[in-house]
Design an enzyme around this catalytic site. Structure first.
Site, PDB file in Angstrom:
ATOM      1  N   LYS A  10       0.849  -1.192   0.000  1.00 56.19           N
ATOM      2  CA  LYS A  10       0.000   0.000   0.000  1.00 56.19           C
ATOM      3  C   LYS A  10       0.880   1.236   0.000  1.00 56.19           C
ATOM      4  O   LYS A  10       1.702   1.418   0.893  1.00 56.19           O
ATOM      5  CB  LYS A  10      -0.908   0.038   1.236  1.00 56.19           C
ATOM      6  CG  LYS A  10      -1.934   1.165   1.136  1.00 56.19           C
ATOM      7  CD  LYS A  10      -2.622   1.477   2.442  1.00 56.19           C
ATOM      8  CE  LYS A  10      -1.854   2.410   3.328  1.00 56.19           C
ATOM      9  NZ  LYS A  10      -1.598   3.761   2.756  1.00 56.19           N
TER      10      LYS A  10
ATOM     11  N   GLU B 201      10.507   0.453  10.177  1.00 55.80           N
ATOM     12  CA  GLU B 201      11.547   1.478  10.015  1.00 55.80           C
ATOM     13  C   GLU B 201      10.869   2.801  10.348  1.00 55.80           C
ATOM     14  O   GLU B 201      10.007   3.255   9.606  1.00 55.80           O
ATOM     15  CB  GLU B 201      12.078   1.437   8.578  1.00 55.80           C
ATOM     16  CG  GLU B 201      13.474   1.989   8.465  1.00 55.80           C
ATOM     17  CD  GLU B 201      13.480   3.415   7.987  1.00 55.80           C
ATOM     18  OE1 GLU B 201      13.449   4.318   8.858  1.00 55.80           O
ATOM     19  OE2 GLU B 201      13.483   3.621   6.766  1.00 55.80           O
TER      20      GLU B 201
ATOM     21  N   CYS C 297      13.567  10.216   7.505  1.00 56.44           N
ATOM     22  CA  CYS C 297      13.552   9.654   8.856  1.00 56.44           C
ATOM     23  C   CYS C 297      14.929   9.798   9.502  1.00 56.44           C
ATOM     24  O   CYS C 297      15.043   9.888  10.712  1.00 56.44           O
ATOM     25  CB  CYS C 297      13.102   8.204   8.820  1.00 56.44           C
ATOM     26  SG  CYS C 297      13.923   7.276   7.539  1.00 56.44           S
TER      27      CYS C 297
ATOM     28  N   GLU D  40      10.532  14.614  16.420  1.00 54.59           N
ATOM     29  CA  GLU D  40      10.834  14.591  14.990  1.00 54.59           C
ATOM     30  C   GLU D  40       9.939  15.628  14.286  1.00 54.59           C
ATOM     31  O   GLU D  40       8.719  15.548  14.349  1.00 54.59           O
ATOM     32  CB  GLU D  40      10.550  13.195  14.431  1.00 54.59           C
ATOM     33  CG  GLU D  40      10.922  13.071  12.976  1.00 54.59           C
ATOM     34  CD  GLU D  40      10.756  11.653  12.444  1.00 54.59           C
ATOM     35  OE1 GLU D  40       9.750  11.007  12.776  1.00 54.59           O
ATOM     36  OE2 GLU D  40      11.629  11.210  11.684  1.00 54.59           O
TER      37      GLU D  40
HETATM   38  P1  ADP Z   1       2.968  10.477   8.339  1.00 55.59           P
HETATM   39  O1  ADP Z   1       2.428  10.762   9.709  1.00 55.59           O
HETATM   40  O2  ADP Z   1       4.291  11.057   8.152  1.00 55.59           O
HETATM   41  O3  ADP Z   1       2.004  10.719   7.217  1.00 55.59           O
HETATM   42  P2  ADP Z   1       2.426   7.762   8.741  1.00 55.59           P
HETATM   43  O4  ADP Z   1       3.293   6.953   9.607  1.00 55.59           O
HETATM   44  O5  ADP Z   1       1.121   8.234   9.261  1.00 55.59           O
HETATM   45  O6  ADP Z   1       3.295   8.952   8.259  1.00 55.59           O
HETATM   46  O7  ADP Z   1       2.122   7.019   7.362  1.00 55.59           O
HETATM   47  C1  ADP Z   1       2.981   6.142   6.714  1.00 55.59           C
HETATM   48  C2  ADP Z   1       2.150   5.046   6.092  1.00 55.59           C
HETATM   49  O8  ADP Z   1       1.408   4.382   7.101  1.00 55.59           O
HETATM   50  C3  ADP Z   1       1.126   5.501   5.058  1.00 55.59           C
HETATM   51  O9  ADP Z   1       1.067   4.549   4.010  1.00 55.59           O
HETATM   52  C4  ADP Z   1      -0.166   5.485   5.855  1.00 55.59           C
HETATM   53  O10 ADP Z   1      -1.310   5.282   5.046  1.00 55.59           O
HETATM   54  C5  ADP Z   1       0.042   4.291   6.749  1.00 55.59           C
HETATM   55  N1  ADP Z   1      -0.754   4.288   7.976  1.00 55.59           N
HETATM   56  C6  ADP Z   1      -1.177   5.350   8.695  1.00 55.59           C
HETATM   57  N2  ADP Z   1      -1.912   4.938   9.760  1.00 55.59           N
HETATM   58  C7  ADP Z   1      -1.957   3.579   9.714  1.00 55.59           C
HETATM   59  C8  ADP Z   1      -2.559   2.564  10.525  1.00 55.59           C
HETATM   60  N3  ADP Z   1      -3.250   2.870  11.608  1.00 55.59           N
HETATM   61  N4  ADP Z   1      -2.382   1.281  10.169  1.00 55.59           N
HETATM   62  C9  ADP Z   1      -1.648   0.955   9.088  1.00 55.59           C
HETATM   63  N5  ADP Z   1      -1.077   1.856   8.271  1.00 55.59           N
HETATM   64  C10 ADP Z   1      -1.221   3.155   8.572  1.00 55.59           C
END
Ligand code: ADP
Length: 496
Positions: A188, A264, A298, A395
């Site tokens: 995804k 990561e 990161c 961060e």
């Molecule tokens: P940011 O906060 O920098 O946008 P995230 O860690 O929220 O980074 O997002 C990184 C990835 O994790 C994206 O593909 C996002 O759709 C996915 N993501 C966000 N929340 C969830 C969740 N609860 N479960 C699984 N994947 C998630």
């Protein structure tokens, strides 16, 4: 909804942008026919809409990946797996301009940096293609009556969830070791940047991969991402993104089928400059360490510690250097820094800048919006930052650096390690003994000496402490995607 639209970039002119879900080597709409809009961060305009995967689509993609894992992919020889991967790398190589342009359009990174990313993507896929037929077990000598060997076997269906800061690069880091070792994948992309992964998907079938081996879907974290993490038929989840989401994924894995997890996550990496460093070189690396990819890394060197003897000289020169970074149109070949990826990120970063001001740190340069359209932020330097300030601890994921002064090596080792993160660190000094002593003491998965951000697909990358679990890249990443089977054979007669 049509499964593609015509978009335009200054590099490619008009091109066909796929917008569907890539499942079983075909473009499909989501079951619920949902879509979401993709925004150009440089103009704040809508580029197009793409299909949104829901739980139902995740189920379909996982079923396709399972069928491929039990069927065509299982009987594909390791050598042939490698050939598909190197063929894919060859096809990508013929499409560098297209892939880079789509990355710039959707993410906002400058076109020259996007090209660099695409080269690294190609290298990574080719590198892991080379590993495919070199995944070897061991024989173990126990006694005369038995024979023991191990087989590193693929884990199965891997869910992979990637962020928006390096959309294609993170895709390659994830699928490279997974496919080389014989797994199948449901990946995804991040909801902010789905476009380049969809262009990439077009090449999967052309490279010869059987249907279902590599499925690529667009969708939201809380819907599709959560469905992958909690899925009972996903054997492993690999994630790159923020630490809070990493925790949520690990919890979902624990409370579903205990799927294997690699993460990561975030960082707040110290970049340490000693009095005896080559100051011009150090400033270049410190500048690149924080402002590369607009601070959206990161491993960004977001905490800079400068020894007192060169502190004033360093700050004056660093300020000058940061002000020279060209911020603007991602499609201008001379641009170094484009817009932040989204309004949400822009607002978060501006919130941190406000926090820094309120807590009493000094803004040397930047601290405000650049231009009047798009999510641009001026390269920002805070000095007089103390260890307890929010901008030194959290961060920021933007072009904002916190700088502090130190006196001794012992003090800076303590300051460098004073973080819940441990992804990367850097040391600038001409003294090899200092470099080695400090590198050994820093609790980080990567330490750069007299450089920053030197990430190579041959060299393992990953975090200590709350920066992650497992390692990506290099031979180390293969371990994330294989499980050991031990086979023990009795050679002699009955034991009892
Ligand atoms: P940011 O906060 O920098 O946008 P995230 O860690 O929220 O980074 O997002 C990184 C990835 O994790 C994206 O593909 C996002 O759709 C996915 N993501 C966000 N929340 C969830 C969740 N609860 N479960 C699984 N994947 C998630």
């Amino acid at each position: 909804m049509p499964l593609s639209v015509q978009l335009k970039t200054p590099v490619t002119g008009e091109y066909t942008q796929p917008t569907g879900l890539w499942i079983n080597n075909e473009w499909v709409e989501g079951v619920d026919k949902k879509t979401f809009e993709v925004i150009n961060p440089a103009t704040e305009e809508v580029l197009c809409s793409v299909s949104e995967a829901t739980e139902k689509d995740v189920d379909i993609a996982v079923a396709a990946a399972r069928k491929a894992f039990n069927g065509a992919w299982r009987t594909t020889t390791p050598h042939q797996r490698g050939k598909y991967m190197t063929k894919l790398a060859d096809i990508l190589e013929q499409n560098i301009d297209l892939l880079a342009a789509v990355e710039s359009l959707d993410n906002g990174k400058s076109i020259s940096m996007a090209r660099g990313d695409v080269h690294a993507v190609i290298g990574c896929i080719r590198y892991y293609g080379g590993w495919a037929d070199k995944i070897e077990g061991k024989t173990i000598d126990v006694d005369h009556e038995s024979f023991h060997y191990t087989r590193p076997e693929p884990i199965g269906v891997c869910g992979q969830i990637i962020p928006w800061n390096f959309p294609l690069l993170m895709l390659s880091w994830k699928i490279g070791p997974a496919l080389a070792t014989g797994n199948t994948v449901v990946l995804k992309s991040a909801e902010q940047t789905p476009l380049s992964a969809l262009v990439f998907a077009n090449f999967v079938k052309e490279a010869g991969f059987p249907p279902g081996v590599l499925n690529i879907i667009s969708g939201f974290g809380r819907v599709a991402g959560a469905a992958i993490s909690a899925h009972m038929d996903v054997d492993k989840v690999a994630f790159t993104g923020s630490t809070p989401v990493g925790r949520a994924i690990m919890k979902a894995a624990a409370s579903s089928n205990l799927k294997k997890v690699t993460l990561e996550l975030g960082g707040k990496s110290p970049n340490i400059v000693f009095d005896d460093a080559d100051i011009e070189q150090a400033i270049s690396w410190v500048n690149f360490g924080i402002y590369f990819n607009h601070g959206q890394c990161c491993c960004a060197g977001s905490r800079v510690y400068v020894q007192e003897g060169i502190y004033d000289k360093f700050i004056a020169a660093f300020k000058k250097r940061a002000e020279q970074n060209s911020v603007g149109d991602p499609f201008d070949e001379n641009t170094f820094q484009g817009p932040q990826v989204s309004k949400l990120q822009y607002d978060r970063i501006m919130g941190y800048i406000e926090a820094g001001k309120k807590e009493g740190a000094t803004i040397e340069t930047g601290g405000e919006r650049h231009g009047d359209k798009g999510y641009f932020i001026k390269p920002t330097i805070f000095t007089n930052v103390t260890a307890d300030m929010k901008i030194m601890r959290e961060e920021i994921f933007g072009p904002v650096v916190a700088v502090a002064k130190f006196k001794t090596e012992e003090e800076v080792i303590h300051l460098g390690n004073d973080s819940s993160y441990g992804l990367a660190a850097a040391v600038h000094t001409k003294n090899i003994n200092t470099a080695l002593r400090v590198s050994n003491e820093l609790r980080a998965g990567t330490v750069w000496v007299n450089c920053y951000n030197l990430i190579n697909f041959q060299v393992a990358f990953g975090g200590y402490k709350e920066s992650g679990i497992g390692r990506e890249l290099g031979e180390a990443a293969l371990a994330n995607y294989t499980q050991n089977k031990s086979v023990s054979i009795r050679l002699g007669g009955a034991l009892f």
